[in-house]
Every structure is written in structure tokens, then in C-alpha cells.
Design a protein around this motif. Structure first.
Motif, PDB file in Angstrom:
ATOM      1  N   GLN A  66       4.538 145.010 133.420  1.00 55.72           N
ATOM      2  CA  GLN A  66       4.249 146.186 132.597  1.00 55.72           C
ATOM      3  C   GLN A  66       5.123 146.251 131.336  1.00 55.72           C
ATOM      4  OE1 GLN A  66       5.009 147.410 136.275  1.00 55.72           O
ATOM      5  NE2 GLN A  66       3.149 146.200 136.490  1.00 55.72           N
ATOM      6  N   GLY A  67       5.940 145.205 131.151  1.00 55.15           N
ATOM      7  CA  GLY A  67       6.773 145.160 129.955  1.00 55.15           C
ATOM      8  C   GLY A  67       8.051 145.973 130.043  1.00 55.15           C
ATOM      9  N   LYS A  68       8.410 146.367 131.273  1.00 56.23           N
ATOM     10  CA  LYS A  68       9.664 147.101 131.426  1.00 56.23           C
ATOM     11  C   LYS A  68      10.833 146.171 131.672  1.00 56.23           C
ATOM     12  CE  LYS A  68       8.245 151.510 133.324  1.00 56.23           C
ATOM     13  NZ  LYS A  68       8.400 152.351 134.524  1.00 56.23           N
ATOM     14  N   GLU A  69      11.967 146.525 131.097  1.00 60.26           N
ATOM     15  CA  GLU A  69      13.196 145.743 131.276  1.00 60.26           C
ATOM     16  C   GLU A  69      14.009 146.262 132.446  1.00 60.26           C
ATOM     17  OE1 GLU A  69      15.850 145.708 127.980  1.00 60.26           O
ATOM     18  OE2 GLU A  69      14.363 144.764 126.663  1.00 60.26           O
ATOM     19  N   TRP A  70      14.525 145.337 133.262  1.00 57.55           N
ATOM     20  CA  TRP A  70      15.421 145.705 134.353  1.00 57.55           C
ATOM     21  C   TRP A  70      16.666 144.862 134.226  1.00 57.55           C
ATOM     22  CZ3 TRP A  70      13.897 150.008 136.427  1.00 57.55           C
ATOM     23  CH2 TRP A  70      12.538 150.310 136.410  1.00 57.55           C
ATOM     24  N   THR A  71      17.792 145.505 133.991  1.00 53.19           N
ATOM     25  CA  THR A  71      19.037 144.771 133.782  1.00 53.19           C
ATOM     26  C   THR A  71      19.592 144.279 135.108  1.00 53.19           C
ATOM     27  OG1 THR A  71      19.565 145.935 131.758  1.00 53.19           O
ATOM     28  CG2 THR A  71      21.405 144.909 132.923  1.00 53.19           C
ATOM     29  N   ILE A  72      19.788 142.980 135.197  1.00 50.51           N
ATOM     30  CA  ILE A  72      20.279 142.363 136.422  1.00 50.51           C
ATOM     31  C   ILE A  72      21.799 142.376 136.447  1.00 50.51           C
ATOM     32  CG2 ILE A  72      20.293 140.211 137.733  1.00 50.51           C
ATOM     33  CD1 ILE A  72      17.575 141.852 137.355  1.00 50.51           C
ATOM     34  N   MET A  73      22.409 142.065 135.313  1.00 49.03           N
ATOM     35  CA  MET A  73      23.863 142.155 135.254  1.00 49.03           C
ATOM     36  C   MET A  73      24.361 142.238 133.827  1.00 49.03           C
ATOM     37  SD  MET A  73      24.977 138.215 136.243  1.00 49.03           S
ATOM     38  CE  MET A  73      26.748 138.452 136.145  1.00 49.03           C
ATOM     39  N   PHE A  74      25.518 142.871 133.699  1.00 49.47           N
ATOM     40  CA  PHE A  74      26.281 142.785 132.473  1.00 49.47           C
ATOM     41  C   PHE A  74      27.383 141.780 132.738  1.00 49.47           C
ATOM     42  CE2 PHE A  74      24.665 147.173 132.461  1.00 49.47           C
ATOM     43  CZ  PHE A  74      23.992 147.154 131.248  1.00 49.47           C
ATOM     44  N   ALA A  75      27.455 140.737 131.951  1.00 45.82           N
ATOM     45  CA  ALA A  75      28.514 139.750 132.133  1.00 45.82           C
ATOM     46  C   ALA A  75      29.590 139.991 131.085  1.00 45.82           C
ATOM     47  CB  ALA A  75      27.954 138.341 132.025  1.00 45.82           C
ATOM     48  N   LEU A  76      30.699 140.534 131.548  1.00 51.35           N
ATOM     49  CA  LEU A  76      31.831 140.814 130.664  1.00 51.35           C
ATOM     50  C   LEU A  76      32.673 139.554 130.520  1.00 51.35           C
ATOM     51  CD1 LEU A  76      32.980 144.211 132.213  1.00 51.35           C
ATOM     52  CD2 LEU A  76      31.219 143.780 130.498  1.00 51.35           C
ATOM     53  N   LYS A  77      33.680 139.650 129.693  1.00 47.75           N
ATOM     54  CA  LYS A  77      34.713 138.631 129.550  1.00 47.75           C
ATOM     55  C   LYS A  77      35.182 138.176 130.931  1.00 47.75           C
ATOM     56  CE  LYS A  77      39.326 139.087 127.965  1.00 47.75           C
ATOM     57  NZ  LYS A  77      40.282 139.711 127.044  1.00 47.75           N
ATOM     58  N   ASP A  78      35.316 136.884 131.119  1.00 48.25           N
ATOM     59  CA  ASP A  78      35.825 136.316 132.371  1.00 48.25           C
ATOM     60  C   ASP A  78      34.774 136.207 133.487  1.00 48.25           C
ATOM     61  OD1 ASP A  78      38.078 135.082 133.543  1.00 48.25           O
ATOM     62  OD2 ASP A  78      38.615 136.881 134.647  1.00 48.25           O
ATOM     63  N   TRP A  79      33.496 136.445 133.133  1.00 50.11           N
ATOM     64  CA  TRP A  79      32.414 136.306 134.113  1.00 50.11           C
ATOM     65  C   TRP A  79      31.626 135.026 133.863  1.00 50.11           C
ATOM     66  CZ3 TRP A  79      29.630 140.105 137.330  1.00 50.11           C
ATOM     67  CH2 TRP A  79      30.424 141.225 137.615  1.00 50.11           C
ATOM     68  N   TRP A  80      31.019 134.532 134.930  1.00 47.98           N
ATOM     69  CA  TRP A  80      30.073 133.429 134.848  1.00 47.98           C
ATOM     70  C   TRP A  80      28.668 134.002 134.920  1.00 47.98           C
ATOM     71  CZ3 TRP A  80      31.618 128.295 134.489  1.00 47.98           C
ATOM     72  CH2 TRP A  80      32.994 128.046 134.740  1.00 47.98           C
ATOM     73  N   VAL A  81      27.743 133.438 134.143  1.00 50.45           N
ATOM     74  CA  VAL A  81      26.372 133.935 134.201  1.00 50.45           C
ATOM     75  C   VAL A  81      25.355 132.857 133.819  1.00 50.45           C
ATOM     76  CG1 VAL A  81      26.465 134.865 131.840  1.00 50.45           C
ATOM     77  CG2 VAL A  81      24.812 135.813 133.456  1.00 50.45           C
TER      78      VAL A  81
END
Lengths: 194, 194
Positions: A66-81
DNA sequence: CTGATTTCTTAAACTACATTAATGGTTTTG
DNA sequence: CAAAACCATTAATGTAGTTTAAGAAATCAG
């Protein structure tokens, strides 16, 4: 601070490297600067890299039919993604990964990571621990999504993420919590009054 | 079929063991028969074991403050399961794990697992891959919980789990999907008519 | 600096799902 | 084997969160 000090500290949390191992590991990395709002991965592309955030913030999200966004993660400094599913199984990406501010990453290709596992088996341990923690985190999120109300999830979110995420909009927070921006606005309003 | 054939096959999916390594590994396992409805872990207990399901089915669930159950996973034959958070961080369990039918498990204690990592580092690789897959699965579940309706999640559930789970009640399936048994009943009714 | 686009908020109408309660069926237990 | 306990279903009513819409505030592009 040299531009790979942070990643070496990150690794030192779980394993101890010899000098040559460190040198070898660093030789497999590429560093990259990502402008605010630039993408490092788009849906359906191939996902070759595992990324370490050296500074800045990345956001990984899923776009449904439906074109909606779902945020899975915010990767801050020091994160792996990365889009782990697609990275591991070598399939087209399901996720989009975008910088919410100017971001510096260090990345390693799948080929080089496999090489690293062969050459320095210690890294199997490092990533075993990393994935173990990632699994635990996602499981906790599943539990919270099942058992908490949106308002309670918002409190957890505030407690978990530092103010660091200033660039992040309400809309993006809402999409992480699994609600609409309108309803987040109501929650924030109620909260401010209470 | 010998009672550890299945676990050795499971391990052979990702690593190849020498004979002595196999013998050593098996020496660290305990086998246990769990009666239907018996618990292998209860909330607030210490969680010392990582469990492999040799036959039968286990169900891991979380009990929230209001006394509602939320099913985290059904562990079928050939699955690994524990309260990973508590196993790893050596903290009191948050989850309950119960047999939905007569179940045989093979389990390894945290102490023995740490020993195994030291003695046979290959197992770091095995569990790295295991946790990697577990992480991916949980992340997919987060995405589905965010972006799909209850009816859609039920379809995914049916597609993912074989009929094997006959012993599982509607109530338990509902608690896995994050809905009430009453609403699952409505979904099933609509589905039957369609 | 200015118009255009995006974001946040508020409010009214709506919907997916929860709650409560009642009924019949199934399983458990003494 | 009977009583108790639990389970699945149905229906009426309630509510958390969505949708649509519209205006004000912030951000962005030229």
C-alpha cells in the motif's frame, strides 16, 4: 580520532585481535561518506555490504504494497546494519536504507566477510555474539509489539534512544512504533498534559 | 534412528565435524523426556540450558502484567530454543517454555556450551549461522506484525507451520498472531465462507 | 528570500480488533 | 464416569488506532 578507531573498539568488546589480524581486517573495509537523505540500499537492488556506522544515523525501512513505510531500525553510531536476509541469502533487497543526516560508514562486502571468516576464524565468534544480541533485541521488540499499547511503546522508544536522534521526524518514529503520525501526535499531546 | 542422529544432521547443515569432535559434543549433551504440558522453563527461574527439540513440540510464551499470554515461538522437531536473553545474560527467565505434546529434548548447559566454543571453535561458526537465521526470522516477524492485518498474518502462519502443530490450540495460535481467540474465530469463519 | 513541498497537529468519522457474556463441545481429573 | 475446567464459537457493545481533511509550522529548492 582515526576513522577506524570506533570499529576496532566495537570489535574489541568481544574478541582480541593480533596486529596483523587488525591490519588484514582493515584492508577488507571500504569507507564511504553518505549525504543526508542519500540511500545506501534500495528495495530490489542487490545487497552486497554489511555496514558499520562510524558517525551519523541510518534508517532501514520496509515499504509495503500500500506504499506505507515501516521503520525496521535506526542505526546510530557504532551500530552494524544491512538487509540481513538479502545479504546472507544473496537476494534482492526488501529494505531501503537511507541516511537521516550526513553519515560515515565502513562497509565490508559479503565476499570479503566470507574471506575474513576463513582467514581469521575469531570473527566467527565476534559475529556469533553480534547476531545473538541482534536476535535477542528483535525478540524483545516482538514481545513489546504484541503486549504493549502504542503509548507504552513510545515510552520505551524514548528510553531506548538518546536525543541523538534529532534528525528523526515524528513520522519516522510513528512508522517504527507501528502507528500513524496522527496518532503519535495525539499520544504526545496526552503525554505533555499528564 | 539413534536419539542423536537428528541433532548431528542439524549441525552438519553448516559445519563438518571430526569423529572426536562429534564424540566430545555428544558428551556435553543431556537428553530429557518432557511430558505433555510439562514446563522446561518458568518465568523468574534461571535459564541454564539451550534446548534442541528431538521430537514433539515446545511453546515459548511471555506473560504480561495483565496476565495475558503471548506466544513467542513454537519450537518444532529440529529447532533450537531457550529464553536467549536470560541464557546469555544469566538473568531470571522472562519466558515460559512448555511442551504441547510429549517431547524429547537434547540440551546443553551454558557452561558446557562455553566449553564447546573453546574446545571446538567450529561451533562458533555453527551458532553464528544459527543466530543469523534467527535474527532474520524475528526481523521478518516484526515487519509482518507492523504491516499486515491479523487475517493476513494468519495466512502466513498457516503457510509457515505444517499441520504438524495439531496439538496447538486456537487460543495459542491467536496469542502468536497477537489477537484474541474470539477474533481468530471470526477470521476463520470468514475464511471458511470465502 | 520566496514559493513549494513536506511535516505536525487537531478533529470528525470510521474500522479492526478487544471485551464481555452466553452456549455447547472437549478435555482433564478425581 | 461424572463434575470441573477449559476451549471454540457467536453476538452485542466498546475502544485503540486509522482515515480523511484542513490549517499552521517548518524545511527545502531555486
Amino acid at each position: 580520532m582515526k576513522h577506524h578507531d570506533l570499529i576496532l573498539k566495537n570489535i574489541a568488546k568481544h574478541i582480541t585481535l593480533e596486529k596483523e589480524e587488525t591490519t588484514y581486517f582493515l584492508s577488507l573495509l571500504e569507507s564511504k561518506t553518505v549525504k543526508s537523505k542519500a540511500y545506501i540500499l534500495k528495495e530490489s537492488e542487490s545487497c552486497q555490504y554489511l555496514n558499520f556506522v562510524n558517525s551519523g544515523t541510518l534508517r532501514a525501512y520496509f515499504l509495503n504494497k500500500q506504499g506505507k513505510e515501516w521503520t525496521i531500525m535506526f542505526a546510530l553510531k557504532d551500530w552494524w546494519v544491512t538487509d540481513m536476509h538479502c545479504f546472507v541469502k544473496e537476494q534482492p533487497a526488501m529494505l531501503n536504507i537511507v541516511a537521516t543526516e550526513k553519515t560515515e560508514i565502513l562497509r565490508i562486502s559479503k565476499i570479503n566477510l566470507d574471506l575474513l571468516f576463513t582467514e581469521v576464524p575469531k570473527f566467527e565468534r565476534f559475529f556469533r555474539i553480534l547476531f545473538q544480541n541482534a536476535y535477542i533485541r528483535e525478540q524483545v521488540r516482538v514481545i513489546q509489539n504484541l503486549s504493549l499499547t502504542a503509548a507504552e511503546r513510545y515510552e520505551k522508544f524514548l528510553a531506548k534512544y538518546p536525543q541523538t536522534i534529532q534528525q528523526v521526524t515524528q513520522k519516522q518514529i510513528a512508522s517504527y512504533l507501528g502507528i500513524t503520525p496522527e496518532f503519535l501526535s495525539i499520544i504526545r499531546n496526552r503525554r505533555a498534559k499528564a
